[in-house]
Design an enzyme around this catalytic site. Structure first.
Site, PDB file in Angstrom:
ATOM      1  N   CYS A  28     -32.471  65.306 -67.789  1.00 13.84           N
ATOM      2  CA  CYS A  28     -32.668  65.110 -66.433  1.00 13.84           C
ATOM      3  C   CYS A  28     -31.153  65.451 -65.808  1.00 13.84           C
ATOM      4  O   CYS A  28     -30.428  66.080 -66.191  1.00 13.84           O
ATOM      5  CB  CYS A  28     -33.239  63.680 -66.105  1.00 13.84           C
ATOM      6  SG  CYS A  28     -32.149  62.428 -66.404  1.00 13.84           S
ATOM      7  N   HIS A 571     -30.943  60.631 -56.722  1.00 16.02           N
ATOM      8  CA  HIS A 571     -31.870  60.859 -57.636  1.00 16.02           C
ATOM      9  C   HIS A 571     -33.239  60.361 -57.317  1.00 16.02           C
ATOM     10  O   HIS A 571     -33.278  59.137 -57.031  1.00 16.02           O
ATOM     11  CB  HIS A 571     -31.527  60.106 -58.961  1.00 16.02           C
ATOM     12  CG  HIS A 571     -32.346  60.466 -60.160  1.00 16.02           C
ATOM     13  ND1 HIS A 571     -33.510  60.145 -60.436  1.00 16.02           N
ATOM     14  CD2 HIS A 571     -31.975  61.480 -61.352  1.00 16.02           C
ATOM     15  CE1 HIS A 571     -33.900  60.641 -61.536  1.00 16.02           C
ATOM     16  NE2 HIS A 571     -32.926  61.372 -62.030  1.00 16.02           N
TER      17      HIS A 571
END
Length: 635
Positions: A28, A571
């Site tokens: 990620c 995020h």
């Protein structure tokens, strides 16, 4: 000194217990995510000391190495080169995480994963099938036309070949070859087998096999060798039209077999040995083991249903009204035609099909539950599925409503079972019956003996299911759509105060301390001072004037730097990298200059929640050492 990405990847790999211990790898915005076969083989302490690795932890079946924004993608590329793994492995990592869920949740989730992609086909086909059947019953002359035959073919194709569609989708979910899955699905409805809808018709059996006793022949692969009364290797020559569960089970076995063979078969012969062996072994399992189990189950359910519908005061009918949708899920409901045909031929029940009101109550209850979801949901995507699915169920085709809506949400499915039970009891108690079979729901008016009482039965079944769903099913607030874009306003609340300026909250919502973030790495503030924001809208705004330093390819995370030198990571959600960009859009590019209040990202909160992830937005200052003072809005 710049990090040596290759060396970092090699050192990480050296502490993982070998290639065979790595099921899959993904990454990620901040970390390398690994699905590990045996966590005991991993040297966690050594991993933590690898240069470039800021932390290591295991969460939900994944081993995660924290590497950092703008660096992890380079290390990941080198990791793939070192290990020989491919980048197309995020679904395997996602599956490993889901493996820790309780078994019932995993089973329902699997059904959802299988059926969600094929919903457009079965929803459209179910609605069309119900309409065509209703028109054919209402206007017998139309049922004799070419138009009727053509539309009937078009509408029932998805259901006639449902095992194939389900098999392909199941293979995708289980990580098997989808074309081998298609072969298994086709095999289960092969033209050499009696159509599964005709297993109870002696005339159909005699005609298809050229016999006179109405008994379905078998293939005995190992002669007459027996264990007790069971003939070893005996295959009943019937298809699985309308079945779901046995298809999914068969393809699950197929996928496991295929993966195992890929591991043990030498590469030089893998191309033909693995597919050939996989198909043969799966075929034997399907027809010798899985098939007989479901055939036996069908027999028990059929005999049980026959007994129950004759139990006094409608109690047995009520039980079957509740159980009926469960048999739809298992693909066993097609066999009830045998009961209906027998009832019509029996003078004991006045040549009336007393099973039809039971099935109608069950089906119409699922309609009521699905309709309640359509009315109550604020999620446009759910509404677009629920409305046509409810219409299809009202016409007697419940698969779209059950698989597409009610079973996925569970409480509507249960409410439908309760409504079906009460409605079926009422229908039996008032001696409802039909003069034919093959239709339920609204088309049932064409065959029912008492339309007024039938209306009351349907109203009871659907009404209870509708009310139960409205009362007990509550849509997650995160599934609600964001406010209209034109009404969105940039936040004004301060998230951080530093000696180099303020950082405004990039998202509208409730600011929470890092400890409340549902992710151990972010909660521990491993990358730097952090806060979480539980969003009320799906937009990320620039919290200061600065520059875009990084945008993750899946658009779920962005790195920015203020003109004063504050480095920030934003995020969106937890584990949302697994969504592979679905539901995320960026409005800026790497290197762009940004101004406070400018829209940077847009995200769909309902998509995130539907995928099973938290939509908490994490905001991290990643260069804390360059700042003398940092004060967070939530500690």
């Amino acid at each position: 000194m710049a990090l040596d990405y290759r060396k970092c990847a090699e050192e990480i790999y050296s502490h993982l217990g070998g290639k065979d211990n790595i099921a899959s790898a993904a990454h990620c915005a901040t970390r390398l995510r690994l699905a590990i076969v045996d966590i005991n083989k991993v040297d966690t302490k050594a991993l933590e000391n690898v240069e470039g690795v800021q932390g290591v932890f295991s969460s939900n079946g994944q081993l995660q190495c924290i590497i950092g924004t703008g660096t992890v993608n380079h290390v990941y590329d080198e990791f793939l080169a070192v290990t020989g793994l491919t980048a197309a492995s995020k679904e395997d990592v996602k599956a490993a995480a889901a493996a820790n869920q309780p078994l019932p949740q995993r089973m329902v989730k699997t059904l959802g994963d299988v059926f969600v992609p094929i919903l457009p086909a079965i929803v459209a086909s179910g609605l069309m099938m119900g309409l065509v059947e209703a028109l054919g019953k209402a206007f017998p002359g139309f049922a004799q036309t070419d138009w009727y035959n053509f539309l009937d073919m078009v509408s029932n194709t998805a259901f006639a070949y449902l095992p194939v569609i389900v098999a392909v989708s199941s293979a995708r979910v289980f990580g098997g070859n989808i074309f081998l899955g298609a072969v298994i699905g086709l095999l289960m409805i092969h033209s050499a087998l009696l159509n599964g809808w005709n297993v109870g018709s002696k005339d159909a059996i005699n005609s298809f096999f050229g016999v006179k006793d109405g008994v379905i022949p078998t293939w005995n692969l190992f002669g007459n060798a027996k264990i007790g009364n069971y003939v070893i290797g005996s295959i009943r020559r019937t298809g699985y039209q309308g079945h779901v569960i046995p298809v999914i089970i068969s393809v699950w076995f197929m996928s496991k077999i295929e993966k195992k063979l890929h591991d043990v078969v030498p590469a030089v012969i893998d191309l033909f040995v693995t597919p050939l062996t996989t198909v043969i072994v799966t075929s034997l399992l399907t027809f010798v083991v899985i098939g007989p189990i479901f055939s036996t189950l069908e027999t028990y359910v059929l005999e049980g249903a026959k007994v129950l519908i004759t139990v006094g005061f409608g109690v047995g009918a009520g039980v079957m009204g509740a159980v009926y949708p469960v048999t739809v899920v298992m693909g066993l409901h097609h066999m009830y035609n045998v009961i209906e045909a027998g009832l019509l031929a029996s003078k004991e029940f006045g040549n009336l099909n007393i099973w039809m009101p039971i099935a109608s109550a069950a089906n119409f209850a699922q309609f009521g539950a699905c309709l309640a979801v359509a009315v109550k949901t604020k999620n446009p995507k759910m509404k677009t599925v629920a409305v046509p699915s409810a219409l299809s169920a009202s016409l007697g085709i419940t698969e779209p409503a059950i698989f597409g809506v009610n079973l996925r949400l569970m409480k509507p499915f249960i409410a439908g079972m309760v409504g079906g039970a009460v409605g079926a009891w009422f229908g039996s108690f008032t001696h409802l019956g039909a003069s034919a079979y093959g239709v339920t729901g609204i088309p049932g008016y064409l065959t029912i003996n008492n339309p007024l009482v039938y209306t009351i039965e349907l109203a009871i079944a659907a009404g209870i299911a509708f009310a139960g769903t409205m009362v007990f099913w509550h849509e997650d607030p995160a599934d609600l759509p964001d406010a209209a874009v034109e009404k969105m306003e940039a936040p004004t609340e301060v998230a951080f105060e530093t000696d180099k300026g303020k950082v405004i909250a990039p998202v509208n919502g409730k600011i929470v301390p890092a400890s409340a973030i549902p992710d151990p790495m972010f909660a521990a503030e491993t990358m730097g001072p952090s806060i979480g924001i539980e969003p009320t809208q799906g937009r990320v705004y620039a919290p200061f004037n600065g520059t875009v330093s990084m945008i993750f390819p899946t658009k779920h995370a962005i790195g920015i730097v203020s003109d004063e030198g504050i480095e920030l990571l934003i995020h969106v959600g937890v584990d949302t990298v697994n969504m592979e960009g679905k539901g995320f859009e960026s409005t800026v590019n790497q290197g762009d200059k940004i101004t406070q209040g400018q829209v940077l990202l847009e995200f769909d909160r309902s998509e995130i929640k539907a995928a099973g992830y938290s939509d908490t937005v994490v905001v991290v200052i990643t260069n804390k050492d360059a700042l003398k003072e940092i004060k967070k809005a939530a500690e």
